[in-house]
Design a protein around this motif. Structure first.
Motif, PDB file in Angstrom:
ATOM      1  N   ILE A 118       4.281   6.627   1.807  1.00 50.09           N
ATOM      2  CA  ILE A 118       5.312   5.614   2.227  1.00 50.09           C
ATOM      3  C   ILE A 118       4.659   4.525   2.040  1.00 50.09           C
ATOM      4  O   ILE A 118       3.370   4.722   1.383  1.00 50.09           O
ATOM      5  CB  ILE A 118       5.343   5.720   3.618  1.00 50.09           C
ATOM      6  CG1 ILE A 118       5.840   7.045   4.502  1.00 50.09           C
ATOM      7  CG2 ILE A 118       6.236   4.742   4.955  1.00 50.09           C
ATOM      8  CD1 ILE A 118       5.292   7.151   5.682  1.00 50.09           C
ATOM      9  N   ARG A 119       5.707   3.204   1.220  1.00 46.85           N
ATOM     10  CA  ARG A 119       5.225   2.309   1.226  1.00 46.85           C
ATOM     11  C   ARG A 119       5.015   1.791   2.210  1.00 46.85           C
ATOM     12  O   ARG A 119       5.703   0.809   3.332  1.00 46.85           O
ATOM     13  CB  ARG A 119       6.096   1.435  -0.036  1.00 46.85           C
ATOM     14  CG  ARG A 119       5.899   2.406  -1.105  1.00 46.85           C
ATOM     15  CD  ARG A 119       7.153   0.800  -1.594  1.00 46.85           C
ATOM     16  NE  ARG A 119       7.275   1.758  -3.479  1.00 46.85           N
ATOM     17  CZ  ARG A 119       8.539   1.947  -3.849  1.00 46.85           C
ATOM     18  NH1 ARG A 119       9.217   3.034  -3.163  1.00 46.85           N
ATOM     19  NH2 ARG A 119       8.416   2.739  -5.204  1.00 46.85           N
ATOM     20  N   ARG A 120       3.879   0.786   2.265  1.00 47.88           N
ATOM     21  CA  ARG A 120       3.497  -0.551   3.763  1.00 47.88           C
ATOM     22  C   ARG A 120       3.074  -1.622   3.043  1.00 47.88           C
ATOM     23  O   ARG A 120       2.777  -1.792   1.973  1.00 47.88           O
ATOM     24  CB  ARG A 120       2.463   0.271   4.393  1.00 47.88           C
ATOM     25  CG  ARG A 120       2.621   1.871   5.055  1.00 47.88           C
ATOM     26  CD  ARG A 120       3.355   1.447   6.396  1.00 47.88           C
ATOM     27  NE  ARG A 120       3.169   2.748   7.069  1.00 47.88           N
ATOM     28  CZ  ARG A 120       4.364   3.054   7.582  1.00 47.88           C
ATOM     29  NH1 ARG A 120       4.516   2.169   8.251  1.00 47.88           N
ATOM     30  NH2 ARG A 120       4.225   4.300   8.613  1.00 47.88           N
ATOM     31  N   ARG A 121       3.866  -2.873   3.886  1.00 47.58           N
ATOM     32  CA  ARG A 121       3.795  -4.279   3.599  1.00 47.58           C
ATOM     33  C   ARG A 121       3.553  -4.629   3.868  1.00 47.58           C
ATOM     34  O   ARG A 121       3.277  -4.576   4.994  1.00 47.58           O
ATOM     35  CB  ARG A 121       4.669  -4.748   2.817  1.00 47.58           C
ATOM     36  CG  ARG A 121       5.150  -5.655   2.157  1.00 47.58           C
ATOM     37  CD  ARG A 121       6.130  -6.060   2.038  1.00 47.58           C
ATOM     38  NE  ARG A 121       6.475  -7.563   2.340  1.00 47.58           N
ATOM     39  CZ  ARG A 121       7.963  -7.840   2.900  1.00 47.58           C
ATOM     40  NH1 ARG A 121       8.319  -8.368   1.599  1.00 47.58           N
ATOM     41  NH2 ARG A 121       7.872  -9.567   4.320  1.00 47.58           N
ATOM     42  N   LYS A 122       2.243  -5.520   4.523  1.00 47.56           N
ATOM     43  CA  LYS A 122       1.659  -6.656   5.317  1.00 47.56           C
ATOM     44  C   LYS A 122       1.666  -7.889   4.388  1.00 47.56           C
ATOM     45  O   LYS A 122       1.379  -7.968   3.425  1.00 47.56           O
ATOM     46  CB  LYS A 122       0.211  -6.404   5.338  1.00 47.56           C
ATOM     47  CG  LYS A 122      -0.887  -6.394   6.282  1.00 47.56           C
ATOM     48  CD  LYS A 122      -0.341  -6.770   7.674  1.00 47.56           C
ATOM     49  CE  LYS A 122      -1.065  -6.594   8.756  1.00 47.56           C
ATOM     50  NZ  LYS A 122      -0.946  -6.511  10.106  1.00 47.56           N
ATOM     51  N   LYS A 180       0.393  -1.298   0.177  1.00 47.48           N
ATOM     52  CA  LYS A 180       0.288   0.073  -0.046  1.00 47.48           C
ATOM     53  C   LYS A 180       0.802   0.976   0.175  1.00 47.48           C
ATOM     54  O   LYS A 180       2.323   1.437   0.732  1.00 47.48           O
ATOM     55  CB  LYS A 180      -0.956  -0.094   1.013  1.00 47.48           C
ATOM     56  CG  LYS A 180      -1.562  -1.015   0.966  1.00 47.48           C
ATOM     57  CD  LYS A 180      -3.016  -0.643   2.624  1.00 47.48           C
ATOM     58  CE  LYS A 180      -4.360  -1.752   2.600  1.00 47.48           C
ATOM     59  NZ  LYS A 180      -5.157  -1.581   3.356  1.00 47.48           N
ATOM     60  N   LEU A 181       0.651   2.258  -0.556  1.00 49.65           N
ATOM     61  CA  LEU A 181       1.328   3.208  -0.772  1.00 49.65           C
ATOM     62  C   LEU A 181       0.185   4.779   0.190  1.00 49.65           C
ATOM     63  O   LEU A 181      -1.169   4.530   0.284  1.00 49.65           O
ATOM     64  CB  LEU A 181       1.051   4.069  -1.700  1.00 49.65           C
ATOM     65  CG  LEU A 181       2.235   4.288  -2.823  1.00 49.65           C
ATOM     66  CD1 LEU A 181       2.096   4.866  -4.072  1.00 49.65           C
ATOM     67  CD2 LEU A 181       3.926   4.688  -1.764  1.00 49.65           C
ATOM     68  N   GLU A 182       0.692   5.083   1.434  1.00 46.53           N
ATOM     69  CA  GLU A 182      -0.478   5.999   2.033  1.00 46.53           C
ATOM     70  C   GLU A 182       0.754   6.922   2.466  1.00 46.53           C
ATOM     71  O   GLU A 182       1.593   7.596   2.660  1.00 46.53           O
ATOM     72  CB  GLU A 182      -0.284   5.373   3.954  1.00 46.53           C
ATOM     73  CG  GLU A 182       0.603   4.755   4.800  1.00 46.53           C
ATOM     74  CD  GLU A 182      -0.225   4.231   6.010  1.00 46.53           C
ATOM     75  OE1 GLU A 182       0.347   4.358   6.888  1.00 46.53           O
ATOM     76  OE2 GLU A 182      -1.092   3.420   5.583  1.00 46.53           O
ATOM     77  N   LYS A 183      -0.275   8.146   3.129  1.00 45.97           N
ATOM     78  CA  LYS A 183       0.412   9.832   2.830  1.00 45.97           C
ATOM     79  C   LYS A 183       0.801   9.624   4.414  1.00 45.97           C
ATOM     80  O   LYS A 183       0.131   9.594   4.735  1.00 45.97           O
ATOM     81  CB  LYS A 183      -0.329  10.509   2.139  1.00 45.97           C
ATOM     82  CG  LYS A 183       0.482  11.839   2.508  1.00 45.97           C
ATOM     83  CD  LYS A 183      -0.523  12.822   1.213  1.00 45.97           C
ATOM     84  CE  LYS A 183       0.003  14.135   0.979  1.00 45.97           C
ATOM     85  NZ  LYS A 183      -0.949  15.426  -0.440  1.00 45.97           N
TER      86      LYS A 183
END
Length: 88
Positions: free
Chosen positions: A43-47, A32-35
């Protein structure tokens, strides 16, 4: 009240299969990309999520869509909806 209004829509996610070693289980990486709220930088987030694959049809590298379900085990509460793209 109408029964249709009470139904919650189940969440769906799209990700890449990282592992299919376990029987009827796949590990899916969802990016996901979140601000950032303060710095306004993306910021790139990985789950990593475990999903139920009843037919063992997924391989490593496949792009899949998973849907939320009832808890099937301690860490598995997602099910495979469809394979969007097979790995080369």
């Amino acid at each position: 009240m109408n029964a249709e209004l009470k139904q919650k829509t189940k969440r769906t996610e799209v990700g890449v299969v990282l592992s299919n070693k376990a029987e009827k289980t796949i590990v899916v990486s969802v990016n996901k990309l979140e601000k950032h709220p303060l710095f306004k930088k993306y910021i790139r987030r990985r789950k990593k999520m475990m999903a139920h694959d009843e037919l063992n049809q997924c391989n490593i590298g496949d792009t899949v869509e998973i849907i939320e379900s009832r808890p099937l085990s301690k860490r598995k509460c997602w099910q495979l909806k469809q394979v969007l793209q097979k790995a080369v």
